[in-house]
Design a protein around this motif. Sequence first.
Motif, short mmCIF file in Angstrom:
data_model
loop_
_atom_site.label_atom_id
_atom_site.label_comp_id
_atom_site.label_asym_id
_atom_site.label_seq_id
_atom_site.Cartn_x
_atom_site.Cartn_y
_atom_site.Cartn_z
N UNK A 74 -6.90 -10.34 14.52
CA UNK A 74 -6.67 -11.40 13.53
C UNK A 74 -5.42 -11.09 12.71
N UNK A 75 -4.36 -10.64 13.38
CA UNK A 75 -3.18 -10.14 12.70
C UNK A 75 -2.47 -11.17 11.81
N UNK A 76 -2.40 -12.45 12.17
CA UNK A 76 -1.72 -13.37 11.24
C UNK A 76 -2.29 -13.32 9.83
N UNK A 77 -3.59 -13.16 9.72
CA UNK A 77 -4.22 -13.12 8.39
C UNK A 77 -3.86 -11.83 7.66
N UNK A 78 -3.81 -10.72 8.37
CA UNK A 78 -3.43 -9.45 7.74
C UNK A 78 -2.00 -9.52 7.23
N UNK A 79 -1.10 -10.08 8.05
CA UNK A 79 0.28 -10.24 7.58
C UNK A 79 0.32 -11.12 6.34
N UNK A 80 -0.38 -12.24 6.41
CA UNK A 80 -0.31 -13.21 5.32
C UNK A 80 -0.90 -12.71 4.02
N UNK A 81 -1.90 -11.84 4.10
CA UNK A 81 -2.58 -11.35 2.90
C UNK A 81 -1.94 -10.08 2.34
N UNK A 82 -0.95 -9.53 3.03
CA UNK A 82 -0.32 -8.28 2.59
C UNK A 82 0.86 -8.56 1.66
N UNK A 83 1.12 -7.59 0.78
CA UNK A 83 2.28 -7.68 -0.10
C UNK A 83 3.55 -7.26 0.62
N UNK A 84 3.45 -6.22 1.46
CA UNK A 84 4.57 -5.71 2.24
C UNK A 84 4.07 -5.28 3.61
N UNK A 85 4.95 -5.38 4.60
CA UNK A 85 4.66 -4.89 5.95
C UNK A 85 5.75 -3.89 6.31
N UNK A 86 5.38 -2.86 7.09
CA UNK A 86 6.31 -1.79 7.45
C UNK A 86 6.44 -1.65 8.95
N UNK A 87 7.67 -1.31 9.38
CA UNK A 87 7.93 -0.87 10.75
C UNK A 87 8.75 0.41 10.62
N UNK A 113 6.11 -12.81 4.85
CA UNK A 113 5.78 -11.57 4.15
C UNK A 113 6.94 -10.58 4.26
N UNK A 114 7.41 -10.01 3.14
CA UNK A 114 8.53 -9.06 3.19
C UNK A 114 8.24 -7.87 4.10
N UNK A 115 9.29 -7.42 4.80
CA UNK A 115 9.16 -6.33 5.77
C UNK A 115 10.15 -5.22 5.40
N UNK A 116 9.70 -3.98 5.56
CA UNK A 116 10.55 -2.82 5.35
C UNK A 116 10.62 -2.04 6.65
N UNK A 117 11.83 -1.63 7.05
CA UNK A 117 11.96 -0.87 8.29
C UNK A 117 13.23 -0.06 8.32
N UNK A 143 12.76 1.20 -2.09
CA UNK A 143 12.72 -0.18 -1.58
C UNK A 143 11.34 -0.78 -1.75
N UNK A 144 10.31 0.03 -1.54
CA UNK A 144 8.94 -0.44 -1.74
C UNK A 144 8.73 -0.88 -3.18
N UNK A 145 9.14 -0.05 -4.13
CA UNK A 145 8.98 -0.39 -5.54
C UNK A 145 9.75 -1.65 -5.89
N UNK A 146 10.97 -1.75 -5.39
CA UNK A 146 11.81 -2.92 -5.70
C UNK A 146 11.18 -4.20 -5.18
N UNK A 147 10.72 -4.19 -3.92
CA UNK A 147 10.19 -5.42 -3.32
C UNK A 147 8.82 -5.79 -3.88
#
Length: 371
Positions: A264-277, A297-301, A331-335
């Motif tokens: 159910x990944x779309x929901x996890x992405x949508x409910x998250x504040x940040x996503x990481x790669x 959803x903002x992404x950090x990588x 970057x996490x703190x800023x976003x």
Amino acid sequence: MKIVQLLPALNYGGVERGTLDVARGLVKAGHESIVISSGGRLVTQLEAEGSRHITLPVHKKSLSSLLQVAPLRTKIRELHPDILHVRSRVPAWLTYLAWRRLPRETRPRLVSTAHGLYSINRYSAIMARSERVIAISECVRDYLTQNYARYLQQPPELIYRGVDTSEFNPGITPPADWRQQVESEFPALRNKRWLLLPGRLTRWKGQHAFLEMMANLKDLRSDVQGVIVGGAEPNKEHYAEELQQRARELGIADCVTFTGSRNDMPYWYGESALVYNLSQRVEPFGRTVIESAAMGTPVIGYDIGGPAESLRACFPQGLVAPGSAEELLETTNTLLDSDARPILAPEFTLDTMVRRTLSLYRSLCQTPPGK
């Protein structure tokens, strides 16, 4: 057109997903779609979406697989397709050996997609020997050009993998009780902002760097919860235990939730504040980046490989220097305090990928055969 795609098996993965996406696009556009593989869990879906599947053992990395060349050549003659599209090295070799003995004037045209940064040897060179070669990212295209120029008949065609925007978009909302069920299963997620690291549990996917970041973030933010989504690879379950032990050593066992694999990944992405790669090595592509971007959803990588290409196009604010713990934390703190949101670039949509692939098929069919 009649198109035959060939890959080892139809189980879950990026190659398989790309095959099904193109097959679905072919059927939708009124073409005939056939897939040859050794079978797998996705055959039912493939056939339900209008394609035909033919089971042949084209998956084994063994000299015995050469026994499949003659049956495959017979099958190609029988099907008389316009295009053969290979997506992996073993089926590419078998297809090439079967194809090259067919009359040049009447044989199908040969296409390959390079899905990875293959080891540099004659075995891998087969992915560059087709009449047209598709690269799934700039880094794959450049890798092919640098290492396999002698085999390429033309420069590789850059066609990014695409995300299905009907499945991933900001308008997608979970069922009414979805978050309640998730928080019931994982109580530590209640009243927290989720920091999501999706990906299978393997050493180079960056889970250790994520845990170190959560440890540094612990004293700065009390409203966040790290979420590691993904299962361990077969016979590597010990790595999941290692990660949980590391979280305990860092004193963040209550700040990080391990969910295992999810569908159910779309929901996890949508409910998250940040996503990481946070892949530690160069990856050919970063699907989690474009899926997150599609959800808004903002992404950090890290600024390396295929994921960095997607970030530069969709959310450059999320790029950090490879391996820099300080920049990752900053970057996490800023976003977390920013309203910035990614915008999915058109070249990373499924519609664009399918349209450009079909355009390549048509252009190849309209040109005379080469050597």
